[in-house]
Write a protein that holds these residues in place. Structure first.
Motif, PDB file in Angstrom:
ATOM      1  N   ILE A   1      11.074  -1.309   0.832  1.00  0.00           N
ATOM      2  CA  ILE A   1      10.556  -1.643  -0.503  1.00  0.00           C
ATOM      3  C   ILE A   1       9.070  -1.321  -0.501  1.00  0.00           C
ATOM      4  O   ILE A   1       8.288  -1.936   0.232  1.00  0.00           O
ATOM      5  CB  ILE A   1      10.791  -3.133  -0.836  1.00  0.00           C
ATOM      6  N   GLY A   2       8.711  -0.319  -1.284  1.00  0.00           N
ATOM      7  CA  GLY A   2       7.311   0.075  -1.386  1.00  0.00           C
ATOM      8  C   GLY A   2       6.624  -0.751  -2.460  1.00  0.00           C
ATOM      9  O   GLY A   2       7.178  -0.965  -3.541  1.00  0.00           O
ATOM     10  N   LEU A   3       5.401  -1.230  -2.153  1.00  0.00           N
ATOM     11  CA  LEU A   3       4.677  -2.066  -3.106  1.00  0.00           C
ATOM     12  C   LEU A   3       3.366  -1.420  -3.518  1.00  0.00           C
ATOM     13  O   LEU A   3       2.661  -0.848  -2.665  1.00  0.00           O
ATOM     14  CB  LEU A   3       4.366  -3.420  -2.462  1.00  0.00           C
TER      15      LEU A   3
ATOM     16  N   ALA B   1       0.102   5.783   3.908  1.00  0.00           N
ATOM     17  CA  ALA B   1       1.555   5.843   3.722  1.00  0.00           C
ATOM     18  C   ALA B   1       1.983   7.300   3.550  1.00  0.00           C
ATOM     19  O   ALA B   1       2.929   7.768   4.185  1.00  0.00           O
ATOM     20  CB  ALA B   1       1.950   5.006   2.508  1.00  0.00           C
ATOM     21  N   LYS B   2       1.223   7.983   2.705  1.00  0.00           N
ATOM     22  CA  LYS B   2       1.571   9.367   2.379  1.00  0.00           C
ATOM     23  C   LYS B   2       1.436  10.296   3.596  1.00  0.00           C
ATOM     24  O   LYS B   2       2.310  11.100   3.880  1.00  0.00           O
ATOM     25  CB  LYS B   2       0.594   9.794   1.271  1.00  0.00           C
ATOM     26  N   ARG B   3       0.349  10.143   4.318  1.00  0.00           N
ATOM     27  CA  ARG B   3       0.086  11.067   5.425  1.00  0.00           C
ATOM     28  C   ARG B   3       0.840  10.727   6.702  1.00  0.00           C
ATOM     29  O   ARG B   3       1.196  11.613   7.471  1.00  0.00           O
ATOM     30  CB  ARG B   3      -1.408  11.049   5.792  1.00  0.00           C
ATOM     31  N   LYS B   4       1.003   9.444   6.956  1.00  0.00           N
ATOM     32  CA  LYS B   4       1.548   9.049   8.260  1.00  0.00           C
ATOM     33  C   LYS B   4       2.886   8.327   8.209  1.00  0.00           C
ATOM     34  O   LYS B   4       3.771   8.626   8.998  1.00  0.00           O
ATOM     35  CB  LYS B   4       0.541   8.119   8.983  1.00  0.00           C
ATOM     36  N   ILE B   5       2.992   7.305   7.300  1.00  0.00           N
ATOM     37  CA  ILE B   5       4.159   6.419   7.405  1.00  0.00           C
ATOM     38  C   ILE B   5       5.453   7.104   6.946  1.00  0.00           C
ATOM     39  O   ILE B   5       6.450   7.075   7.662  1.00  0.00           O
ATOM     40  CB  ILE B   5       3.896   5.107   6.645  1.00  0.00           C
TER      41      ILE B   5
ATOM     42  N   ASN C   1       7.260  11.115  -4.961  1.00  0.00           N
ATOM     43  CA  ASN C   1       6.004  11.126  -4.198  1.00  0.00           C
ATOM     44  C   ASN C   1       6.255  11.179  -2.689  1.00  0.00           C
ATOM     45  O   ASN C   1       5.554  11.857  -1.960  1.00  0.00           O
ATOM     46  CB  ASN C   1       5.164   9.905  -4.542  1.00  0.00           C
ATOM     47  N   ILE C   2       7.255  10.441  -2.258  1.00  0.00           N
ATOM     48  CA  ILE C   2       7.577  10.464  -0.825  1.00  0.00           C
ATOM     49  C   ILE C   2       8.018  11.879  -0.435  1.00  0.00           C
ATOM     50  O   ILE C   2       7.588  12.425   0.580  1.00  0.00           O
ATOM     51  CB  ILE C   2       8.700   9.448  -0.495  1.00  0.00           C
ATOM     52  N   GLU C   3       8.842  12.465  -1.277  1.00  0.00           N
ATOM     53  CA  GLU C   3       9.340  13.813  -0.952  1.00  0.00           C
ATOM     54  C   GLU C   3       8.179  14.800  -0.836  1.00  0.00           C
ATOM     55  O   GLU C   3       8.120  15.610   0.083  1.00  0.00           O
ATOM     56  CB  GLU C   3      10.343  14.259  -2.017  1.00  0.00           C
ATOM     57  N   ARG C   4       7.222  14.663  -1.751  1.00  0.00           N
ATOM     58  CA  ARG C   4       6.042  15.551  -1.681  1.00  0.00           C
ATOM     59  C   ARG C   4       5.290  15.335  -0.376  1.00  0.00           C
ATOM     60  O   ARG C   4       4.825  16.276   0.252  1.00  0.00           O
ATOM     61  CB  ARG C   4       5.107  15.296  -2.862  1.00  0.00           C
ATOM     62  N   SER C   5       5.172  14.082   0.025  1.00  0.00           N
ATOM     63  CA  SER C   5       4.419  13.807   1.257  1.00  0.00           C
ATOM     64  C   SER C   5       5.146  14.406   2.464  1.00  0.00           C
ATOM     65  O   SER C   5       4.513  14.878   3.402  1.00  0.00           O
ATOM     66  CB  SER C   5       4.157  12.306   1.423  1.00  0.00           C
ATOM     67  N   LEU C   6       6.478  14.410   2.432  1.00  0.00           N
ATOM     68  CA  LEU C   6       7.217  15.016   3.554  1.00  0.00           C
ATOM     69  C   LEU C   6       6.924  16.507   3.624  1.00  0.00           C
ATOM     70  O   LEU C   6       6.726  17.069   4.702  1.00  0.00           O
ATOM     71  CB  LEU C   6       8.728  14.805   3.405  1.00  0.00           C
ATOM     72  N   HIS C   7       6.904  17.145   2.442  1.00  0.00           N
ATOM     73  CA  HIS C   7       6.641  18.596   2.440  1.00  0.00           C
ATOM     74  C   HIS C   7       5.238  18.892   2.953  1.00  0.00           C
ATOM     75  O   HIS C   7       5.020  19.877   3.632  1.00  0.00           O
ATOM     76  CB  HIS C   7       6.864  19.180   1.039  1.00  0.00           C
ATOM     77  N   SER C   8       4.281  18.027   2.636  1.00  0.00           N
ATOM     78  CA  SER C   8       2.898  18.315   3.052  1.00  0.00           C
ATOM     79  C   SER C   8       2.608  17.872   4.477  1.00  0.00           C
ATOM     80  O   SER C   8       1.825  18.500   5.170  1.00  0.00           O
ATOM     81  CB  SER C   8       1.883  17.609   2.159  1.00  0.00           C
TER      82      SER C   8
ATOM     83  N   GLY D   1       0.832  -1.218   0.000  1.00  0.00           N
ATOM     84  CA  GLY D   1       0.000   0.000   0.000  1.00  0.00           C
ATOM     85  C   GLY D   1       0.855   1.252   0.000  1.00  0.00           C
ATOM     86  O   GLY D   1       0.487   2.271   0.570  1.00  0.00           O
ATOM     87  N   ALA D   2       2.019   1.167  -0.685  1.00  0.00           N
ATOM     88  CA  ALA D   2       2.977   2.279  -0.635  1.00  0.00           C
ATOM     89  C   ALA D   2       2.492   3.517  -1.386  1.00  0.00           C
ATOM     90  O   ALA D   2       3.036   4.606  -1.195  1.00  0.00           O
ATOM     91  CB  ALA D   2       4.309   1.815  -1.211  1.00  0.00           C
ATOM     92  N   THR D   3       1.488   3.362  -2.257  1.00  0.00           N
ATOM     93  CA  THR D   3       1.011   4.541  -2.984  1.00  0.00           C
ATOM     94  C   THR D   3      -0.238   5.117  -2.321  1.00  0.00           C
ATOM     95  O   THR D   3      -0.843   6.051  -2.817  1.00  0.00           O
ATOM     96  CB  THR D   3       0.673   4.182  -4.458  1.00  0.00           C
ATOM     97  N   GLY D   4      -0.633   4.563  -1.196  1.00  0.00           N
ATOM     98  CA  GLY D   4      -1.909   4.940  -0.572  1.00  0.00           C
ATOM     99  C   GLY D   4      -1.819   6.139   0.362  1.00  0.00           C
ATOM    100  O   GLY D   4      -0.748   6.690   0.628  1.00  0.00           O
ATOM    101  N   ASP D   5      -2.996   6.471   0.873  1.00  0.00           N
ATOM    102  CA  ASP D   5      -3.168   7.659   1.688  1.00  0.00           C
ATOM    103  C   ASP D   5      -2.466   7.593   3.045  1.00  0.00           C
ATOM    104  O   ASP D   5      -1.843   8.545   3.482  1.00  0.00           O
ATOM    105  CB  ASP D   5      -4.684   7.809   1.917  1.00  0.00           C
TER     106      ASP D   5
END
Ligand code: BG6
Length: 486
Positions: free
Chosen positions: A40-42, A16-20, A55-62, A10-14
């Motif tokens: 390893i993101g799946l 992961a993006k908001r919390k993990i 995408n991870i970098e964007r999530s860190l900024h947000s 669920g590496a592309t999910g919400d």
């Protein structure tokens, strides 16, 4: 901390993006990730490693609590991550994942420790767990762990079935069930605060305490989760897990130190000592509510049934209040009132312990009020004691004083940071163990049955309030009221 591979479904999910990712990033900044580490993101999307990292970098900024402004630190952090395309139903994909994991272990010299984090819907847990076993991913010389999110079942039977399935691939010691309320720093410190304050310890029993109130109120409504929430309601979404976990953490007299076995036993004791709720008592001990239109912080909001995706005849609960009793020597005779709801007046999770007023006549004549011990859990954090003190000069009456500390939400580490850190180092003290989960469902089952049979009135409450009037009556019957409802 052991080197390991963090395999994230669920590496592309919400989530992961908001919390993990933000939690991993903050752990990295604090030097709390293993030196040799790989993620390893799946996901099903055909992403490259570069797209994944962007995408991870964007999530860190947000979403990161700390700014991701140091490019060198961000790049170093991103160097841990790889992406792998995986369809959870396809056997072959697990074979190629195994190759990728083993290759990483070989080339980067990572010990074969594997943490499988399932940031996906619960309907996929069983499939994934069994594929992990069949593919050989779980067959490693190092350790393996499975981290899963709630919900863990829909009722007692489904939770048991579900656990039986997972147990085929992982032992209880290897399963880390996240209840993010257990990651909240104040919850983790509850016991330490009691143990290090003899003043609290001495009064922490049924001789001095009149009642305990645990509230988790939210201002948000159903948001975009109608499909899930209308089949879950406050009882399954918050009460069976987060609220009962708060109760266990508070009432458990947990031992100092890290022994997760002892923590588990103490929490289990609380659940085993809870007076069972009989089906015929549900209507008098439980208040079920659903929000109507109203206003939240001055803004009008629609009622639950007018939310997108909610049927007009929905009987779903968006609020629950309940009275519980723990039958042991410490707590016997003290009512615990627990409530949680959506679209309430404020966002706050807090525990209030109200002390007895020993001499009623003195209290009445001098305008004294009960002493209170308050734990603010989130979004702000604090602990304070309310005492009576001398009133204005020339007057005999007493007034109240608060002693304590307070931190605003932005200073508090995220629950996920604590939880992921603990999972990485294998400390399961702040995870929900199967016994607790099973006992929680067992206690809650008569409520589920009574709701399903529509034996419990569904009280309406206006959005922006503290819930239905019936919730106040629940305490008024015992001569109490909810504190801080203004
Ligand atoms: C989640 C529930 O577990 O907890 C949500 O599914 C709820 O409905 C959330 O909004 C509340 O968490 P917190 O940390 O904001 O109190």
């Amino acid at each position: 901390m052991d080197a390991n591979t963090f395999v994230l479904f669920g590496a592309t999910g919400d989530l992961a993006k908001r919390k993990i990712y933000p939690a991993l990033f903050n752990l990295f900044l604090d030097g709390k990730l293993p030196d040799v580490f790989s993620v390893i993101g799946l996901g099903r999307r055909e992403w490259s490693d570069e797209t994944f990292k962007a995408n991870i970098e964007r999530s860190l900024h947000s979403f990161s609590r700390r700014e991701a402004s140091n490019a060198e630190a961000v790049n170093q952090f991103l160097s841990f991550f790889r992406y792998h395309v995986l369809n959870v139903d396809r056997k072959e994909d697990y074979q190629s994942l195994l190759q990728r994991v083993e290759e990483g272990e070989r080339t980067a010299g990572i010990a074969p420790n594997r943490l499988f984090y399932l940031s996906v819907g619960p309907e996929l847990f069983e499939t994934i767990a069994s594929h992990i076993e069949e593919s050989g991913l779980g067959d490693t010389k190092g350790w393996k762990r499975l981290v899963i999110e709630k919900p863990f079942g829909r009722d007692l039977q489904s939770a048991r079935d579900f656990n039986a399935q997972l147990s085929k691939a992982f032992t209880e010691e290897e399963i880390f069930r996240i209840d993010h309320y257990l990651g909240k720093p104040m919850v983790q410190k509850l016991q330490l605060l009691q143990q290090t304050n003899p003043v609290l310890q001495a009064s922490w029993n049924n001789r001095y305490i009149a009642n305990v109130q645990i509230t988790a109120s939210e201002t948000v409504g159903v948001e975009e989760r109608a499909g899930y929430y209308d089949h879950s309601g406050a009882l399954r979404d918050m009460f069976q897990n987060h609220m009962l976990q708060l109760l266990m953490m508070l009432a458990g007299h947990l031992p100092k130190g890290d022994d997760s076995e002892q923590v588990r036993n103490k929490k289990k004791h609380v659940m085993q000592s809870l007076e069972p709720l009989l089906r015929q008592d549900v209507a008098t001990q439980v208040v079920r509510g659903q929000y109507r239109s109203g206003s939240i912080q001055g803004k009008p909001v629609v009622g639950y049934k007018d939310e997108a995706g909610i049927p007009q005849d929905s009987h779903n609960d968006t609020f629950i209040a309940a009275k519980l009793q723990i039958e042991d020597d410490f707590w016997r005779g003290i009512p615990f009132y627990i409530r949680t709801g959506k679209r309430m007046k404020e966002k706050a999770t807090r525990i209030v312990i109200e002390f007895r007023e020993p001499i009623k006549q003195i209290a009445a004549a001098n305008n004294s009020a009960p002493n209170l011990l308050v734990f603010e859990i989130s979004p702000n954090e604090g602990i304070y004691l309310r005492l009576n003190t001398e009133g204005e000069a020339q007057q005999q009456d007493l007034t109240k004083v608060l002693i304590g500390s307070h931190k605003s939400g932005s200073e508090v580490p995220e629950a996920y940071e604590n939880l992921i850190y603990d999972a990485l180092r294998g400390d399961s003290s702040f995870f929900a163990h199967w016994d607790e989960v099973e006992l929680s469902w067992k206690w809650v089952q008569p409520i589920l049955d009574a709701y399903a049979a529509n034996d419990v009135p569904l009280h309406a409450y206006p959005a922006g309030s503290f819930g239905p009037k019936a919730a106040q009556e629940l305490l008024a019957k015992d001569g109490f009221e909810w504190w801080f409802d203004q």
